[in-house]
Design a protein around this motif. Structure first.
Motif, PDB file in Angstrom:
ATOM      1  N   SER A 132       0.864  -1.187   0.000  1.00  0.00           N
ATOM      2  CA  SER A 132       0.000   0.000   0.000  1.00  0.00           C
ATOM      3  C   SER A 132       0.899   1.235   0.000  1.00  0.00           C
ATOM      4  O   SER A 132       1.193   1.807   1.050  1.00  0.00           O
ATOM      5  CB  SER A 132      -0.924  -0.002   1.234  1.00  0.00           C
ATOM      6  OG  SER A 132      -1.710  -1.178   1.274  1.00  0.00           O
ATOM      7  N   PHE A 133       1.353   1.612  -1.191  1.00  0.00           N
ATOM      8  CA  PHE A 133       2.245   2.756  -1.334  1.00  0.00           C
ATOM      9  C   PHE A 133       1.419   4.011  -1.602  1.00  0.00           C
ATOM     10  O   PHE A 133       0.476   3.988  -2.389  1.00  0.00           O
ATOM     11  CB  PHE A 133       3.226   2.536  -2.482  1.00  0.00           C
ATOM     12  CG  PHE A 133       4.300   1.513  -2.184  1.00  0.00           C
ATOM     13  CD1 PHE A 133       4.436   0.947  -0.927  1.00  0.00           C
ATOM     14  CD2 PHE A 133       5.181   1.116  -3.183  1.00  0.00           C
ATOM     15  CE1 PHE A 133       5.431   0.013  -0.664  1.00  0.00           C
ATOM     16  CE2 PHE A 133       6.187   0.199  -2.923  1.00  0.00           C
ATOM     17  CZ  PHE A 133       6.306  -0.360  -1.661  1.00  0.00           C
ATOM     18  N   SER A 134       1.801   5.091  -0.970  1.00  0.00           N
ATOM     19  CA  SER A 134       1.093   6.356  -1.156  1.00  0.00           C
ATOM     20  C   SER A 134       1.584   7.052  -2.427  1.00  0.00           C
ATOM     21  O   SER A 134       2.657   6.733  -2.960  1.00  0.00           O
ATOM     22  CB  SER A 134       1.338   7.266   0.045  1.00  0.00           C
ATOM     23  OG  SER A 134       2.668   7.766   0.018  1.00  0.00           O
ATOM     24  N   PRO A 135       0.812   8.045  -2.918  1.00  0.00           N
ATOM     25  CA  PRO A 135       1.257   8.803  -4.091  1.00  0.00           C
ATOM     26  C   PRO A 135       2.609   9.484  -3.898  1.00  0.00           C
ATOM     27  O   PRO A 135       3.294   9.770  -4.874  1.00  0.00           O
ATOM     28  CB  PRO A 135       0.134   9.836  -4.281  1.00  0.00           C
ATOM     29  CG  PRO A 135      -1.075   9.161  -3.739  1.00  0.00           C
ATOM     30  CD  PRO A 135      -0.579   8.380  -2.547  1.00  0.00           C
ATOM     31  N   ARG A 136       2.995   9.740  -2.648  1.00  0.00           N
ATOM     32  CA  ARG A 136       4.307  10.357  -2.397  1.00  0.00           C
ATOM     33  C   ARG A 136       5.450   9.475  -2.878  1.00  0.00           C
ATOM     34  O   ARG A 136       6.550   9.967  -3.149  1.00  0.00           O
ATOM     35  CB  ARG A 136       4.485  10.622  -0.895  1.00  0.00           C
ATOM     36  CG  ARG A 136       3.960  11.944  -0.427  1.00  0.00           C
ATOM     37  CD  ARG A 136       4.485  12.268   0.957  1.00  0.00           C
ATOM     38  NE  ARG A 136       5.930  12.223   1.046  1.00  0.00           N
ATOM     39  CZ  ARG A 136       6.624  12.389   2.169  1.00  0.00           C
ATOM     40  NH1 ARG A 136       5.977  12.628   3.305  1.00  0.00           N
ATOM     41  NH2 ARG A 136       7.932  12.345   2.184  1.00  0.00           N
ATOM     42  N   MET A 137       5.207   8.176  -2.993  1.00  0.00           N
ATOM     43  CA  MET A 137       6.255   7.258  -3.423  1.00  0.00           C
ATOM     44  C   MET A 137       6.300   7.086  -4.935  1.00  0.00           C
ATOM     45  O   MET A 137       7.266   6.525  -5.462  1.00  0.00           O
ATOM     46  CB  MET A 137       6.049   5.893  -2.761  1.00  0.00           C
ATOM     47  CG  MET A 137       6.136   5.927  -1.249  1.00  0.00           C
ATOM     48  SD  MET A 137       5.795   4.320  -0.478  1.00  0.00           S
ATOM     49  CE  MET A 137       7.174   3.335  -1.054  1.00  0.00           C
ATOM     50  N   ALA A 138       5.259   7.547  -5.622  1.00  0.00           N
ATOM     51  CA  ALA A 138       5.172   7.341  -7.064  1.00  0.00           C
ATOM     52  C   ALA A 138       6.325   8.034  -7.793  1.00  0.00           C
ATOM     53  O   ALA A 138       6.669   9.177  -7.499  1.00  0.00           O
ATOM     54  CB  ALA A 138       3.834   7.865  -7.582  1.00  0.00           C
ATOM     55  N   ARG A 139       6.910   7.302  -8.717  1.00  0.00           N
ATOM     56  CA  ARG A 139       7.990   7.815  -9.561  1.00  0.00           C
ATOM     57  C   ARG A 139       9.168   8.335  -8.738  1.00  0.00           C
ATOM     58  O   ARG A 139       9.822   9.314  -9.090  1.00  0.00           O
ATOM     59  CB  ARG A 139       7.464   8.900 -10.513  1.00  0.00           C
ATOM     60  CG  ARG A 139       6.490   8.350 -11.553  1.00  0.00           C
ATOM     61  CD  ARG A 139       5.942   9.427 -12.451  1.00  0.00           C
ATOM     62  NE  ARG A 139       5.090  10.362 -11.718  1.00  0.00           N
ATOM     63  CZ  ARG A 139       3.817  10.108 -11.423  1.00  0.00           C
ATOM     64  NH1 ARG A 139       3.257   8.986 -11.803  1.00  0.00           N
ATOM     65  NH2 ARG A 139       3.099  10.996 -10.761  1.00  0.00           N
ATOM     66  N   THR A 140       9.429   7.696  -7.608  1.00  0.00           N
ATOM     67  CA  THR A 140      10.620   7.987  -6.809  1.00  0.00           C
ATOM     68  C   THR A 140      11.382   6.693  -6.584  1.00  0.00           C
ATOM     69  O   THR A 140      10.792   5.596  -6.648  1.00  0.00           O
ATOM     70  CB  THR A 140      10.253   8.593  -5.444  1.00  0.00           C
ATOM     71  OG1 THR A 140       9.705   7.556  -4.599  1.00  0.00           O
ATOM     72  CG2 THR A 140       9.258   9.731  -5.579  1.00  0.00           C
ATOM     73  N   PRO A 141      12.675   6.760  -6.298  1.00  0.00           N
ATOM     74  CA  PRO A 141      13.433   5.535  -6.025  1.00  0.00           C
ATOM     75  C   PRO A 141      12.958   4.797  -4.775  1.00  0.00           C
ATOM     76  O   PRO A 141      13.251   3.606  -4.619  1.00  0.00           O
ATOM     77  CB  PRO A 141      14.873   6.042  -5.844  1.00  0.00           C
ATOM     78  CG  PRO A 141      14.916   7.371  -6.507  1.00  0.00           C
ATOM     79  CD  PRO A 141      13.544   7.950  -6.339  1.00  0.00           C
ATOM     80  N   ILE A 142      12.222   5.477  -3.910  1.00  0.00           N
ATOM     81  CA  ILE A 142      11.785   4.843  -2.664  1.00  0.00           C
ATOM     82  C   ILE A 142      10.931   3.619  -2.944  1.00  0.00           C
ATOM     83  O   ILE A 142      11.099   2.568  -2.309  1.00  0.00           O
ATOM     84  CB  ILE A 142      10.995   5.834  -1.789  1.00  0.00           C
ATOM     85  CG1 ILE A 142      11.882   6.995  -1.362  1.00  0.00           C
ATOM     86  CG2 ILE A 142      10.413   5.139  -0.566  1.00  0.00           C
ATOM     87  CD1 ILE A 142      11.125   8.090  -0.630  1.00  0.00           C
ATOM     88  N   SER A 143      10.005   3.724  -3.892  1.00  0.00           N
ATOM     89  CA  SER A 143       9.094   2.611  -4.146  1.00  0.00           C
ATOM     90  C   SER A 143       9.833   1.371  -4.615  1.00  0.00           C
ATOM     91  O   SER A 143       9.478   0.245  -4.240  1.00  0.00           O
ATOM     92  CB  SER A 143       8.029   3.021  -5.169  1.00  0.00           C
ATOM     93  OG  SER A 143       8.627   3.460  -6.364  1.00  0.00           O
ATOM     94  N   SER A 144      10.864   1.556  -5.425  1.00  0.00           N
ATOM     95  CA  SER A 144      11.658   0.409  -5.883  1.00  0.00           C
ATOM     96  C   SER A 144      12.573  -0.109  -4.784  1.00  0.00           C
ATOM     97  O   SER A 144      12.662  -1.316  -4.547  1.00  0.00           O
ATOM     98  CB  SER A 144      12.500   0.804  -7.101  1.00  0.00           C
ATOM     99  OG  SER A 144      11.675   1.183  -8.181  1.00  0.00           O
ATOM    100  N   GLU A 145      13.263   0.823  -4.106  1.00  0.00           N
ATOM    101  CA  GLU A 145      14.230   0.386  -3.106  1.00  0.00           C
ATOM    102  C   GLU A 145      13.558  -0.358  -1.956  1.00  0.00           C
ATOM    103  O   GLU A 145      14.119  -1.339  -1.443  1.00  0.00           O
ATOM    104  CB  GLU A 145      15.008   1.577  -2.560  1.00  0.00           C
ATOM    105  CG  GLU A 145      16.127   1.135  -1.613  1.00  0.00           C
ATOM    106  CD  GLU A 145      16.873   2.304  -0.999  1.00  0.00           C
ATOM    107  OE1 GLU A 145      18.126   2.286  -1.024  1.00  0.00           O
ATOM    108  OE2 GLU A 145      16.212   3.232  -0.487  1.00  0.00           O
ATOM    109  N   ALA A 146      12.368   0.066  -1.547  1.00  0.00           N
ATOM    110  CA  ALA A 146      11.680  -0.615  -0.451  1.00  0.00           C
ATOM    111  C   ALA A 146      11.482  -2.089  -0.765  1.00  0.00           C
ATOM    112  O   ALA A 146      11.728  -2.969   0.075  1.00  0.00           O
ATOM    113  CB  ALA A 146      10.341   0.059  -0.172  1.00  0.00           C
TER     114      ALA A 146
END
Length: 251
Positions: A132-146
């Motif tokens: 459950s990723f928030s829009p703040r993570m969209a198109r950032t390296p955070i979503s992949s790295e997590a």
């Protein structure tokens, strides 16, 4: 590799007697360059997650309350911050799961969650889900790295098979799985009933023998030299893992 046979002349699977079953994952932090995964704690993470999840998905015009991203999870299971806190507490207390809050290192706020589930140490099998990723993570390296951190941790613990399952109609989730290096295995038709609707489930996996090459793709993508001064990637992870799939699974 030659086919193995038993004493009766029947073909059997390859011998893995040197492999030892791993332990269940323990609640520990997983740290990366852009984010940190912390064992989910409703008291600590609920306020920030509620705020992050309230932000509408920018790609959906009428998502005024940030509900659209929950569609393929059966709908958002809470309506207010108190309900969010209670739901997170239940998730964190579920002994069948190990839930993480994804914390953005830029401001130390939780911006999403994910979990290990279907944990079967005796078979060396584990799944990543409840993403459950928030829009703040969209198109950032955070979503992949997590997710990379969770993948690496699973194989570091000694698991043989890492799974990813999603609604077969959830195109973004399917793309994310393949982008990270998971291999599509097929669709379980009429697998579940979710919010009164049929769900066909798409299955993906990574095996321990495939992991070293996938891990190297992750390492090269995350390397500082792959990003410019504004944080824009020079080479996409999709291109890296697509080339790797061609090598690992030639048609």
């Amino acid at each position: 590799m030659s086919q193995a046979y038993n004493a009766y002349g029947q073909p059997i699977g390859s011998n893995i007697d040197r492999w030892q079953a791993p332990s269940k994952p323990s609640a520990e932090c997983l740290a990366g360059r852009f984010c940190r995964l912390e064992p989910l704690d409703a008291a600590r993470h609920a306020e920030a997650l509620w705020q992050a999840w309230q932000v509408p998905a920018p790609e959906i015009d009428n998502d005024t309350e940030g509900r659209a991203r929950w569609t393929y999870l059966g709908g958002r299971p809470f309506d207010d911050e108190a309900g969010c806190r209670a739901w997170l507490a239940r998730m964190g207390a579920d002994c069948e799961l190990l839930c993480y809050a994804v914390v953005d290192l830029a401001d130390e706020k939780a911006v999403g969650m994910a979990a290990y589930l279907n944990i079967v140490p005796v078979d060396g099998r584990i799944e990543i889900g409840h993403i459950s990723f928030s829009p703040r993570m969209a198109r950032t390296p955070i979503s992949s790295e997590a997710l990379m951190l969770m993948m690496a941790h699973a194989f570091d613990m000694g698991y043989r098979r890492l799974e990813w399952k999603c609604d077969a109609l959830n195109a973004p989730s399917r793309r994310a799985a393949e982008r990270l290096g998971f291999r599509f295995e097929g669709v379980f038709r009429q697998h579940r009933v979710v919010a009164g609707c049929n769900r066909d489930t798409a299955w993906f996996s990574v095996l321990d023998g495939e992991w070293p090459a996938i891990r190297e793709c992750h390492r090269r993508w995350l390397a500082p030299e792959n990003f410019d001064a504004t944080g824009r990637q020079h080479r996409s992870l999709t291109s890296m893992t697509a080339a790797l799939r061609h090598d690992l699974f030639p048609s």
